[in-house]
Design an enzyme around this catalytic site. Structure first.
Site, mmCIF file in Angstrom:
data_model
loop_
_atom_site.group_PDB
_atom_site.id
_atom_site.type_symbol
_atom_site.label_atom_id
_atom_site.label_comp_id
_atom_site.label_asym_id
_atom_site.label_seq_id
_atom_site.Cartn_x
_atom_site.Cartn_y
_atom_site.Cartn_z
ATOM 1 N N ASN A 126 0.802 -1.221 0.000
ATOM 2 C CA ASN A 126 0.000 0.000 0.000
ATOM 3 C C ASN A 126 0.835 1.271 0.000
ATOM 4 O OD1 ASN A 126 0.494 -1.201 2.680
ATOM 5 N ND2 ASN A 126 -0.383 0.687 3.464
ATOM 6 N N GLN A 154 -5.158 -3.139 -1.891
ATOM 7 C CA GLN A 154 -4.668 -2.187 -2.889
ATOM 8 C C GLN A 154 -4.701 -2.741 -4.308
ATOM 9 O OE1 GLN A 154 -3.866 1.009 -2.516
ATOM 10 N NE2 GLN A 154 -4.178 1.000 -0.310
ATOM 11 N N ALA A 188 -14.026 -1.724 -0.351
ATOM 12 C CA ALA A 188 -14.668 -1.036 -1.473
ATOM 13 C C ALA A 188 -14.145 0.368 -1.713
ATOM 14 C CB ALA A 188 -16.178 -0.980 -1.246
ATOM 15 N N HIS A 189 -13.756 1.067 -0.653
ATOM 16 C CA HIS A 189 -13.419 2.481 -0.829
ATOM 17 C C HIS A 189 -12.076 2.698 -1.542
ATOM 18 C CE1 HIS A 189 -10.379 3.311 2.461
ATOM 19 N NE2 HIS A 189 -10.821 2.129 2.844
ATOM 20 N N CYS A 222 -3.370 4.796 7.686
ATOM 21 C CA CYS A 222 -3.664 4.221 9.004
ATOM 22 C C CYS A 222 -2.604 4.570 10.040
ATOM 23 C CB CYS A 222 -3.798 2.696 8.892
ATOM 24 S SG CYS A 222 -5.153 2.196 7.822
#
Length: 393
Positions: free
Chosen positions: A152, A180, A201-202, A326
């Protein structure tokens, strides 16, 4: 330039209008609970199945192998913790890598506190797992290998097909965090010998708060959320019907546009990399040059602090990041950049730019022009940079 240039699509993407339009009726008109007997609720069972089928088809999976979650982190936690619980009589050893998302790394640390043993594989300077080290790490007690499909932060794509084949040969379950990679690169769970796969999903123009865990038929992991019979008794809780509809719509859209979309992203990605390398001295491209996600660019700049870059870019209308969203509140350098061998002082000067289908060449020209000025400004205030220039005259 008044336009907002959003280059943090690895953190989240804009929900596509097509997706929003598909979701809206399930908030206001078709709002019934799928577990209800009456028509307005029961009809949503079919809606869930339809969208589950769309997602399964995108992976070459069976419809009943897709289990909806609240996102990628839940799916990662479920895959690791439930597998450990279900297979602990067979063994207590798990293999992962040092550059996984914290949803994996923190789950592994939790399992270590419960008596499980975890091997954290090294990666090379490009972030690629060493296949030979993986083979050497396998024990008779190994029950799970969990390696992310693509990183990511630096975008490096792992040799997933080889890893899956090794796991399959040794009868070890194989999980991949594909948050990703899903809908950015083609994935077939049978071809890659994947037993479990996480997605959210986002990351692909879908809504936040919905993800899935693919669980191959025959994998005997238990429920992670208890309380009801939803998701074939494996994940309790009233189904997020609008989110599921949004996810299915986003996947259909992503698969329909993948070839053209990613070809454009690769072209612009490589253009951006070339301009930065040619026009900003003392920078380093992080991640594999070609085996990387189509939209990912990650650089480290010597004598530059990443947070200062981000603040100055924001003032110019440019949204970027220095690593995983994050861990944005952490002052520590990226664990991924340290794992590929960067010293702390260079890892602190990292910048991640992740593209979308809406980004243009003109946008990137503006970004590079501003970035050049920002890097030069920050370096002009650095005594370390001044000393470096004097020593290298």
């Amino acid at each position: 330039m008044n336009k907002l240039i959003y280059l943090d699509n690895a953190a989240t993407t804009k929900t596509a209008q097509e997706v929003v339009d598909a979701m809206l009726p399930y908030y206001t008109e078709q709002f019934g609970n799928p577990s209800s007997i009456y028509g307005i609720g029961a009809a949503n069972k079919d809606v869930i199945t339809k969208n589950r089928d769309i997602i399964a088809g995108s992976l070459g999976a069976k419809t009943n192998e897709i289990y909806f979650t609240a996102g990628g982190s839940e799916a990662d936690n479920w895959a690791l913790k439930a597998t450990a619980e279900a297979y602990e009589k067979k063994g207590n050893h798990i293999i992962t890598s040092k550059i996984e998302h914290h949803a994996i790394l923190h789950s592994c640390q939790y399992l270590e506190s419960k008596g499980f043993e975890v091997t954290y594989l090294d990666v090379d300077e490009n972030g690629v797992v060493d296949i030979e080290e993986l083979k050497a790490s396998i024990r008779p007690t190994t029950i799970l290998i969990s390696i992310m499909f693509a990183n990511n932060e630096i975008g490096t794509i792992q040799p997933i097909k080889e890893i899956g084949a090794i796991a399959h040969e040794h009868e070890i379950l194989f999980h991949t965090d594909a948050v990703q990679a899903f809908a950015q690169v083609p994935i077939n769970v049978d071809e890659y010998h994947i037993d479990m796969l996480s997605s959210s999903a986002h990351k692909l123009n879908g809504p936040k708060g919905i993800g899935f865990l693919y669980i191959r038929t025959g994998v005997k992991i238990r429920s992670f959320v208890h309380g009801g019979a939803q998701e074939r008794k494996r994940r309790a809780g009233t189904e997020n019907v609008p989110g599921i509809v949004g996810y299915g719509t986003a996947v259909a859209r992503a698969m329909r546009t993948m070839e053209k979309r990613t070809a454009k992203e690769v072209e612009l990605r490589d253009y951006l990399i070339e301009r930065i390398e040619n026009e900003i001295p003392y920078c380093r491209l992080n991640g594999h040059r070609t085996l990387r996600l189509p939209n990912n660019v990650n650089f480290s700049f010597q004598f530059v602090e990443g947070e200062s870059m981000l603040i100055n870019l924001d003032l110019k209308g440019i949204c970027a990041s220095s690593g995983s969203a994050c861990t944005s509140g952490s002052l520590d350098p990226s664990h991924v950049l340290l794992a590929i061998g960067l010293p702390h002082e260079i890892a602190h000067g990292s910048l991640r730019l992740t593209l979308s289908e809406e980004i243009t060449k003109e946008d990137l020209d503006y970004v590079v022009d501003q970035l050049k000025e920002i890097v030069a400004l920050i370096r002009s205030m650095s005594p370390l940079y001044e000393d470096f220039l004097k020593k290298n005259k």
